[in-house]
Design an enzyme around this catalytic site. Structure first.
Site, short mmCIF file in Angstrom:
data_model
loop_
_atom_site.label_atom_id
_atom_site.label_comp_id
_atom_site.label_asym_id
_atom_site.label_seq_id
_atom_site.Cartn_x
_atom_site.Cartn_y
_atom_site.Cartn_z
N ARG A 46 21.69 17.04 -57.61
CA ARG A 46 20.71 17.99 -57.08
C ARG A 46 21.20 18.66 -55.81
NH1 ARG A 46 14.64 16.80 -58.13
NH2 ARG A 46 14.56 16.99 -55.87
N ARG A 57 23.11 33.41 -52.68
CA ARG A 57 22.58 34.32 -51.67
C ARG A 57 23.70 34.91 -50.80
NH1 ARG A 57 18.56 35.38 -54.25
NH2 ARG A 57 16.54 34.43 -53.82
N HIS A 60 24.95 37.74 -52.66
CA HIS A 60 24.01 38.86 -52.56
C HIS A 60 24.21 39.64 -51.26
CE1 HIS A 60 21.05 36.62 -55.43
NE2 HIS A 60 22.03 37.23 -56.08
N SER A 86 26.13 16.78 -49.04
CA SER A 86 26.20 15.39 -49.52
C SER A 86 25.37 14.51 -48.61
CB SER A 86 27.65 14.90 -49.53
OG SER A 86 27.72 13.52 -49.87
N GLY A 87 24.36 13.88 -49.18
CA GLY A 87 23.53 12.98 -48.38
C GLY A 87 24.34 11.85 -47.79
N SER A 88 25.11 11.17 -48.63
CA SER A 88 25.88 10.01 -48.18
C SER A 88 27.16 10.40 -47.47
CB SER A 88 26.24 9.12 -49.37
OG SER A 88 27.20 9.77 -50.20
N GLY A 89 27.74 11.55 -47.84
CA GLY A 89 29.04 11.94 -47.30
C GLY A 89 30.16 11.07 -47.83
N GLU A 90 29.88 10.33 -48.89
CA GLU A 90 30.86 9.39 -49.44
C GLU A 90 31.17 9.62 -50.92
OE1 GLU A 90 32.55 7.41 -47.59
OE2 GLU A 90 31.35 7.47 -45.76
N THR A 91 30.58 10.62 -51.54
CA THR A 91 30.82 10.87 -52.96
C THR A 91 32.32 11.11 -53.16
OG1 THR A 91 28.62 11.85 -53.12
CG2 THR A 91 30.17 12.32 -54.93
N SER A 148 15.12 13.11 -52.78
CA SER A 148 14.33 14.33 -52.92
C SER A 148 14.08 15.05 -51.60
CB SER A 148 12.99 14.04 -53.60
OG SER A 148 13.19 13.70 -54.96
N GLU A 151 17.23 16.81 -50.48
CA GLU A 151 17.55 17.96 -51.33
C GLU A 151 16.62 19.14 -51.06
OE1 GLU A 151 18.92 14.57 -54.44
OE2 GLU A 151 16.96 15.51 -54.63
N ASP A 159 18.23 28.44 -46.93
CA ASP A 159 17.48 29.70 -46.87
C ASP A 159 17.34 30.18 -45.43
OD1 ASP A 159 17.26 30.04 -49.59
OD2 ASP A 159 15.18 29.36 -49.70
#
Length: 184
Positions: A46, A57, A60, A86-91, A148, A151, A159
């Protein structure tokens, strides 16, 4: 709770979350975007959807924005910027992308929950958001599952970045719409 009550709670959480974002870090990211020749974005799951919305954007607005891993993505150079969400920064796949960008000499920025993470250590710019990591079973910041809140905050933050760039470039929806997809 009913769905309206859930929605009210989510909006309350988002209001608290966005209030914690560093204005200075956000402006630094805007400046990095504006000074880059090309902007690349990467994220998984997500978070990947949210960062793709940023690329859309930026396109655009006439900024050369590309999604890492797409078949039409050009090569990166030292004049370019990679933005990782990345939430974890570890993916692991995103760590590899950040390492590759650094080896090319490009600039790396991360929007994350974890400013001490592996990707953050590779980054030239860090924007810290608040929320729960997807693996945190209990988190007092949110009633929502997994990542959630992070994200949703990502989407709103991106935005706000777009609005800041629009202001700096004196753009509006009318002159951006000409770059909107029209093949439907």
């Amino acid at each position: 709770m009913n769905t309206s009550q859930y929605l009210t709670k989510i909006i309350e959480e988002l209001t608290e979350s966005v209030g914690r974002i560093s204005h200075e870090d956000a402006i630094q990211l805007v400046e990095k975007i504006l000074s880059a020749k090309k902007v690349f974005v990467a994220g998984a799951g997500r978070s990947g959807f949210m960062v793709k919305s940023l690329a859309m954007r930026l396109t655009h607005m006439g900024i050369d924005a590309n999604v890492v891993g797409e078949t039409t993505t050009p090569g990166m150079t030292k004049t370019d910027l990679l933005i990782i969400a990345s939430g974890s920064g570890e993916t692991k796949t995103l760590v590899a992308v950040a390492e590759k960008a650094k080896s090319i000499g490009g600039s790396v920025a991360i929007v994350t929950l974890a400013p001490e993470s592996t990707i953050a250590k590779l980054s030239d710019s860090i924007v810290r958001l608040s929320g729960a990591r997807k693996d945190e079973a209990e988190n007092t910041q949110t009633i929502q599952p997994m990542g959630s809140l992070f994200e949703q905050t990502l989407l709103l933050f991106f935005d706000s970045i777009i609005l800041a760039i629009m202001e700096k470039r004196d753009l509006n929806s009318t002159n951006m719409y000409g770059r909107h997809a029209n093949l439907e």
